[in-house]
Scaffold this active site. Structure first.
Site, PDB file in Angstrom:
ATOM      1  N   CYS A 179       0.835  -1.200   0.000  1.00 51.86           N
ATOM      2  CA  CYS A 179       0.000   0.000   0.000  1.00 51.86           C
ATOM      3  C   CYS A 179       0.875   1.258   0.000  1.00 51.86           C
ATOM      4  O   CYS A 179       1.562   1.521  -0.968  1.00 51.86           O
ATOM      5  CB  CYS A 179      -0.983  -0.058   1.168  1.00 51.86           C
ATOM      6  SG  CYS A 179      -2.417   0.985   0.935  1.00 51.86           S
ATOM      7  N   HIS A 211      -3.530  -5.842   0.854  1.00 55.65           N
ATOM      8  CA  HIS A 211      -2.882  -6.078   2.154  1.00 55.65           C
ATOM      9  C   HIS A 211      -2.866  -7.564   2.508  1.00 55.65           C
ATOM     10  O   HIS A 211      -3.822  -8.051   3.123  1.00 55.65           O
ATOM     11  CB  HIS A 211      -3.633  -5.327   3.253  1.00 55.65           C
ATOM     12  CG  HIS A 211      -3.464  -3.845   3.197  1.00 55.65           C
ATOM     13  ND1 HIS A 211      -2.454  -3.186   3.854  1.00 55.65           N
ATOM     14  CD2 HIS A 211      -4.165  -2.896   2.547  1.00 55.65           C
ATOM     15  CE1 HIS A 211      -2.547  -1.890   3.629  1.00 55.65           C
ATOM     16  NE2 HIS A 211      -3.577  -1.671   2.833  1.00 55.65           N
ATOM     17  N   GLU A 263      -1.208  -8.906   4.854  1.00 56.12           N
ATOM     18  CA  GLU A 263      -1.125  -9.038   6.321  1.00 56.12           C
ATOM     19  C   GLU A 263      -2.500  -8.949   6.979  1.00 56.12           C
ATOM     20  O   GLU A 263      -2.649  -9.270   8.150  1.00 56.12           O
ATOM     21  CB  GLU A 263      -0.165  -7.981   6.891  1.00 56.12           C
ATOM     22  CG  GLU A 263      -0.702  -6.566   7.064  1.00 56.12           C
ATOM     23  CD  GLU A 263      -0.757  -5.760   5.774  1.00 56.12           C
ATOM     24  OE1 GLU A 263      -0.608  -6.343   4.685  1.00 56.12           O
ATOM     25  OE2 GLU A 263      -0.973  -4.530   5.849  1.00 56.12           O
TER      26      GLU A 263
END
Lengths: 227, 83
Positions: free
Chosen positions: A86, A194, A196
């Site tokens: 990002c 993302h 994660e």
């Protein structure tokens, strides 16, 4: 695997990344402030999402001058693995570690949703635990994720197979549906989605685990990157 | 002392969604002859030094920071000013 998670003033996904690497992938990971001047001894440097330095001027435009960025360039030049997510992707393009640039979404809205993706290249250090053509769902959360590169650069990226993830339903206007790509050498990747945020069933998806598992595979047995 | 007036714009090949919204809204307001809108950034930087050196320095400042030359181009003028 020993990972450094960079933190700039305004980073806000650093703790999530640390959690994913330490608690879920069970690897060594430490938060490293933007004032750090060496990254020697790590296998992987993660550049997290957020709004570094308020994203004043352009996203990542101030962060690229942080002291740690000089160390990051050395680390990448020595073959160390670097993953920007990002805002981290925006920082890596601003710093010239990845080609192209990220521009305002064509919708001009901040898009925050699970996003269908297709694995374009499953041979990279960041994607070897996926299969080519595999469909994934990873969260996106950005206003400026519209990938742009001039025609010549884009042709080189495609010819060199640098695109790792493409959007299945382009949410932001990115050229060639690019959601994530590597540098020409293949050791630096940037992606807007993302991974994660998709590492536990509790979060709704574990599709992001493959990125971390791929890096564990890629760094297995490798010596830590020297300064 | 010199005042640099710096203009940064998207390259011609980059679609600027903000400029498109402005254009469409102008059309909606009846400004039918508006053909195109460009949105850019404007900076004023005051610098001490001789003109030639300052000129080169502003180039560097634009390349390094004020413009992302992957998607933007810049131009500037220099004007001598007194403090």
């Amino acid at each position: 695997m020993k990972a450094a998670v960079l933190t700039f003033p305004g980073s806000n996904c650093d703790e999530d990344l640390l959690w994913a690497v330490k608690e879920i992938a069970r690897q060594e990971a430490t938060l490293v402030p933007a004032t750090t001047t060496t990254l020697a001894g790590y296998d992987l440097v993660l550049v997290p999402g957020g709004f570094s330095y308020g994203d004043y001027l352009r996203s990542g435009a101030i962060a690229k001058f942080a002291p740690v960025m000089t160390a990051l360039k050395t680390f990448a030049a020595n073959g160390g693995y670097v993953l920007g997510i990002c805002n981290g992707f925006q920082i890596l393009t601003e710093a010239g570690l990845l080609p192209g640039a990220l521009q305002w979404n064509t919708s001009l809205t901040f898009v925050c949703e699970p996003e269908p993706l297709i694995v374009a290249n499953a041979t990279t250090a960041f994607s070897n635990q996926y299969t080519a053509g595999q469909k994934l769902s990873l969260p996106i959360a950005h206003g400026e994720g519209n990938y742009y590169a001039d025609d010549e650069t884009l042709a080189a990226i495609e010819a060199n197979d640098q695109v790792v993830f493409r959007y299945a339903a382009n949410p932001n206007g990115s050229l060639n549906d690019i959601a994530g790509l590597t540098n020409a050498a293949g050791n630096v990747m940037g992606m807007m989605p993302h991974p994660e945020r998709a590492v536990e069933a509790l979060l709704g998806s574990t599709d992001g685990l493959g990125v971390f598992d791929s890096l564990i595979t890629a760094t297995k047995g490798a010596a830590h990157v020297a300064d | 002392m010199y005042k640099a007036k710096i203009f940064v714009n998207y390259k011609q090949s980059v679609l600027d969604p903000k400029a498109e919204v402005i254009k469409h809204t102008l059309h909606r307001l009846g400004q039918a002859n508006v053909r195109d809108v460009k949105v850019g950034k404007y900076f004023e930087v005051l610098l001490d030094g001789a003109e030639e050196a300052v000129n080169a320095q502003v180039e560097t400042i634009c390349d390094q920071m004020l413009a992302n030359v992957n998607m933007e181009s810049y131009r500037f003028t220099l004007e001598e000013v007194t403090a």
